[in-house]
Motif scaffolding. Structure first.
Motif, PDB file in Angstrom:
ATOM      1  N   ILE A 152      26.731  -5.350  10.205  1.00 52.28           N
ATOM      2  CA  ILE A 152      26.284  -6.182  11.103  1.00 52.28           C
ATOM      3  C   ILE A 152      24.958  -7.122  10.415  1.00 52.28           C
ATOM      4  O   ILE A 152      24.300  -8.056  11.212  1.00 52.28           O
ATOM      5  N   GLY A 153      24.906  -7.032   9.087  1.00 52.50           N
ATOM      6  CA  GLY A 153      23.787  -7.904   8.558  1.00 52.50           C
ATOM      7  C   GLY A 153      22.551  -6.996   8.176  1.00 52.50           C
ATOM      8  O   GLY A 153      22.840  -5.870   7.879  1.00 52.50           O
ATOM      9  N   TYR A 154      21.383  -7.549   8.395  1.00 53.92           N
ATOM     10  CA  TYR A 154      19.985  -6.869   8.395  1.00 53.92           C
ATOM     11  C   TYR A 154      20.163  -5.523   9.048  1.00 53.92           C
ATOM     12  O   TYR A 154      20.549  -5.608  10.298  1.00 53.92           O
ATOM     13  N   ASP A 155      19.735  -4.479   8.662  1.00 52.41           N
ATOM     14  CA  ASP A 155      19.942  -3.166   9.396  1.00 52.41           C
ATOM     15  C   ASP A 155      18.559  -2.357   9.001  1.00 52.41           C
ATOM     16  O   ASP A 155      18.151  -2.564   7.874  1.00 52.41           O
ATOM     17  N   GLU A 156      18.433  -1.274   9.843  1.00 51.28           N
ATOM     18  CA  GLU A 156      17.318  -0.377   9.511  1.00 51.28           C
ATOM     19  C   GLU A 156      17.720   1.061   9.797  1.00 51.28           C
ATOM     20  O   GLU A 156      18.572   1.268  10.613  1.00 51.28           O
ATOM     21  N   GLY A 157      17.367   2.115   8.887  1.00 48.33           N
ATOM     22  CA  GLY A 157      17.570   3.488   9.467  1.00 48.33           C
ATOM     23  C   GLY A 157      19.155   3.888   8.876  1.00 48.33           C
ATOM     24  O   GLY A 157      19.488   4.831   9.489  1.00 48.33           O
ATOM     25  N   GLN A 158      19.669   3.493   8.103  1.00 52.82           N
ATOM     26  CA  GLN A 158      21.121   3.634   7.821  1.00 52.82           C
ATOM     27  C   GLN A 158      21.021   4.241   6.165  1.00 52.82           C
ATOM     28  O   GLN A 158      20.172   4.040   5.304  1.00 52.82           O
ATOM     29  N   ILE A 159      22.184   4.727   6.158  1.00 55.94           N
ATOM     30  CA  ILE A 159      22.782   5.218   4.761  1.00 55.94           C
ATOM     31  C   ILE A 159      24.077   4.256   4.461  1.00 55.94           C
ATOM     32  O   ILE A 159      25.007   4.460   5.225  1.00 55.94           O
ATOM     33  N   ILE A 160      24.040   3.455   3.339  1.00 54.24           N
ATOM     34  CA  ILE A 160      25.102   2.483   3.233  1.00 54.24           C
ATOM     35  C   ILE A 160      25.775   3.292   1.951  1.00 54.24           C
ATOM     36  O   ILE A 160      25.189   3.380   0.926  1.00 54.24           O
ATOM     37  N   ALA A 161      27.019   3.575   2.034  1.00 52.18           N
ATOM     38  CA  ALA A 161      27.775   3.897   0.943  1.00 52.18           C
ATOM     39  C   ALA A 161      28.907   2.896   0.382  1.00 52.18           C
ATOM     40  O   ALA A 161      29.577   2.435   1.274  1.00 52.18           O
ATOM     41  N   VAL A 162      28.984   2.630  -1.106  1.00 53.32           N
ATOM     42  CA  VAL A 162      30.155   1.691  -1.410  1.00 53.32           C
ATOM     43  C   VAL A 162      30.889   2.454  -2.417  1.00 53.32           C
ATOM     44  O   VAL A 162      30.243   3.231  -3.307  1.00 53.32           O
ATOM     45  N   GLY A 163      32.076   2.521  -2.278  1.00 54.66           N
ATOM     46  CA  GLY A 163      32.981   3.134  -3.132  1.00 54.66           C
ATOM     47  C   GLY A 163      33.863   2.272  -3.947  1.00 54.66           C
ATOM     48  O   GLY A 163      34.280   1.098  -3.333  1.00 54.66           O
TER      49      GLY A 163
ATOM     50  N   ALA B 185      30.969   2.269   3.888  1.00 55.55           N
ATOM     51  CA  ALA B 185      30.576   3.192   5.210  1.00 55.55           C
ATOM     52  C   ALA B 185      29.117   2.918   5.431  1.00 55.55           C
ATOM     53  O   ALA B 185      28.315   3.169   4.561  1.00 55.55           O
ATOM     54  N   CYS B 186      28.926   2.860   6.814  1.00 54.90           N
ATOM     55  CA  CYS B 186      27.407   2.865   7.133  1.00 54.90           C
ATOM     56  C   CYS B 186      27.156   4.123   8.190  1.00 54.90           C
ATOM     57  O   CYS B 186      28.053   4.189   9.131  1.00 54.90           O
ATOM     58  N   VAL B 187      26.193   5.064   7.873  1.00 57.62           N
ATOM     59  CA  VAL B 187      26.000   6.106   8.499  1.00 57.62           C
ATOM     60  C   VAL B 187      24.439   6.181   8.988  1.00 57.62           C
ATOM     61  O   VAL B 187      23.610   5.883   8.097  1.00 57.62           O
ATOM     62  N   PRO B 188      24.141   6.370  10.128  1.00 60.79           N
ATOM     63  CA  PRO B 188      22.719   6.394  10.592  1.00 60.79           C
ATOM     64  C   PRO B 188      22.095   7.629   9.736  1.00 60.79           C
ATOM     65  O   PRO B 188      22.493   8.720   9.364  1.00 60.79           O
ATOM     66  N   SER B 189      20.704   7.178   9.411  1.00 59.42           N
ATOM     67  CA  SER B 189      20.085   8.418   8.540  1.00 59.42           C
ATOM     68  C   SER B 189      19.847   9.437   9.394  1.00 59.42           C
ATOM     69  O   SER B 189      19.533  10.553   8.756  1.00 59.42           O
ATOM     70  N   SER B 190      20.052   9.630  10.602  1.00 56.31           N
ATOM     71  CA  SER B 190      19.699  10.984  11.500  1.00 56.31           C
ATOM     72  C   SER B 190      21.022  11.637  11.416  1.00 56.31           C
ATOM     73  O   SER B 190      20.960  12.803  12.175  1.00 56.31           O
TER      74      SER B 190
ATOM     75  N   THR C 109      27.349  -6.511   1.765  1.00 56.36           N
ATOM     76  CA  THR C 109      26.839  -5.189   1.866  1.00 56.36           C
ATOM     77  C   THR C 109      25.798  -4.978   0.727  1.00 56.36           C
ATOM     78  O   THR C 109      25.791  -5.288  -0.500  1.00 56.36           O
ATOM     79  N   GLY C 110      24.689  -4.178   1.112  1.00 58.85           N
ATOM     80  CA  GLY C 110      23.756  -4.029   0.329  1.00 58.85           C
ATOM     81  C   GLY C 110      22.373  -3.437   0.727  1.00 58.85           C
ATOM     82  O   GLY C 110      22.374  -2.397   1.589  1.00 58.85           O
ATOM     83  N   PHE C 111      21.438  -3.687   0.053  1.00 58.15           N
ATOM     84  CA  PHE C 111      19.896  -3.374   0.394  1.00 58.15           C
ATOM     85  C   PHE C 111      18.917  -4.439   0.195  1.00 58.15           C
ATOM     86  O   PHE C 111      19.035  -5.081  -0.539  1.00 58.15           O
ATOM     87  N   SER C 112      17.871  -4.144   0.906  1.00 55.17           N
ATOM     88  CA  SER C 112      16.543  -4.796   0.883  1.00 55.17           C
ATOM     89  C   SER C 112      15.714  -4.219  -0.114  1.00 55.17           C
ATOM     90  O   SER C 112      15.766  -3.249  -0.215  1.00 55.17           O
TER      91      SER C 112
END
Length: 389
Positions: A85-96, A22-27, A361-364
């Motif tokens: 969408i690939g590279y992203d910013e300002g998100q919370i990425i959750a992996v279950g 799941a991808c949720v905006p940090s806001s 899915t992941g992070f920089s």
């Protein structure tokens, strides 16, 4: 940014043995509600959270502990996120990780700058054996290691724990803080820590492949570290000359104009065990010294590397992962320097399309872990396949 919450993989699978993302905006004012709504009622063995530095990290992990009380919740701050969408910013990425296909055990390792090595090795070895014996039907396994990216301790930690993992391949990433390099954090089950790491052991009934890739080719240009402060990853002199000035001369740049784009496009590598590994430069300090992302020492021979086309290389490596079967999911740790280089070379959109196409899915990160090594300018990860053949 991610335009929607997404569930990765093939949700129609009867056994639920794919990762949920799941991808949720940090806001978002209620991110855990959104994540739980997307995950549904499946029993999970593990939840990982890759959290933008824009988010309330402490509040998020505290709420996650309440939202998933019977599940290990591992979290870290990022230098950017990888979403649908690939590279992203300002998100919370959750992996279950659904319990129907995965079993996991996570441990918080604190004070990694002053490790008591033998008790840690014993603890990891015992937990690895316990997990394997308890879930004998799950034949595959891997370890996932996230580390405080400003701890300066990844090299020692990875080398220390690797023997205890035996045949369980390990990969991971160093927590980031965008491009601020100010504060990085990791967390396990609501406890936030710095100068710490979280090691997660995973067993699964699905076939997996841990990998590491980079697009860099060594050139003939070499330099020798002649003065350094290894414990701070600082190089004072190269070829008996001030480090930043000499590096700039070798790569043909103005020493007054060195920045993260220069370091991303003109990386240096060191030969270890027959292979070259990046020793990435983080910044120039006020003394004109070079601060590195990973271990450095006097006498080390550094070789300037030349990047291949990032998009072509990534497309080729993703195809290799799909040679025998197509991965259902790829969980990835991707160096911030790759993202910076992609932006500089105007390949960010193309790379994002490739990542999205292959369900990455992941992070920089501020560095990557692979086996006993802490490296830079790479992508490390695990590909998970639908079948267990």
């Amino acid at each position: 940014m991610c335009a929607r919450l997404v569930t990765a993989g093939l949700p129609e699978m009867a056994d639920g043995g794919v990762l949920l993302t799941a991808c949720v905006p940090s806001s978002n004012l209620a991110p855990l509600e959104a994540i739980k709504a997307k995950f549904g009622a499946q029993e999970l063995s593990l939840v990982t959270l890759f959290v933008s530095p824009n988010a309330d990290f402490d509040g998020l992990v505290a709420e996650a502990e309440l939202s998933f009380p019977d599940t290990d919740v591992v979290a870290c701050t990022t230098a950017g996120e990888i979403s649908d969408i690939g590279y992203d910013e300002g998100q919370i990425i959750a992996v279950g990780f659904p319990a129907s296909g995965f079993a996991a055990s996570a441990m918080l390792i604190e004070a990694i700058d002053n490790l008591d090595a033998q008790p840690l090795i014993d603890q990891i070895a015992l937990e690895r054996v316990r997990l394997q014996e308890r879930y004998q039907e799950m034949k595959e396994g891997f370890a996932f290691l996230i580390v405080d990216g400003l701890s300066l301790s990844e090299d020692t930690l990875t080398a220390t724990i690797s023997p205890a993992l035996r045949d369980m391949p390990v990969f991971g990433g160093s927590a980031g803080d965008g491009t601020d390099f100010s504060e990085t954090r990791v967390a396990l089950n609501g406890k936030v820590a710095q100068t710490a790491a979280v090691l997660t052991l995973v067993r699964t009934k699905f076939r997996t492949r841990v990998f590491s890739l980079d697009h860099l080719v060594p050139t003939d240009e070499q330099m020798v570290v002649t003065e350094a402060v290894p414990e701070q990853r600082i190089v004072k002199q190269i070829n008996a000359e001030p480090a930043a000035r000499e590096y700039a001369r070798i790569v043909g740049k103005d020493p007054e104009q060195l920045d993260r784009f220069t370091f991303a496009s003109h990386p240096v590598v060191v030969r270890i065990g027959g292979s070259h590994h990046v020793r990435a430069i983080q910044q120039v300090n006020e003394k004109g010294e070079l601060v590195f992302f990973s271990a450095i020492d006097e006498g080390m021979v550094l070789t300037v590397a030349k990047p291949q086309n990032m998009a072509s290389h990534l497309r080729r490596k993703m195809a290799e992962l799909s040679r025998e079967a197509t991965p259902v999911n790829i969980l990835s740790c991707d160096c911030i320097l790759r993202r910076i280089e992609a932006e500089q070379s105007q390949m960010g959109h193309e790379l994002s399309s490739i990542l999205s196409e292959h369900n990455v899915t992941g992070f920089s990160t501020y560095g990557e872990q692979i086996g006993p090594l802490h490296v830079n300018h790479t992508m490390s990860g695990v590909a998970i396949y639908r079948g267990n053949e």
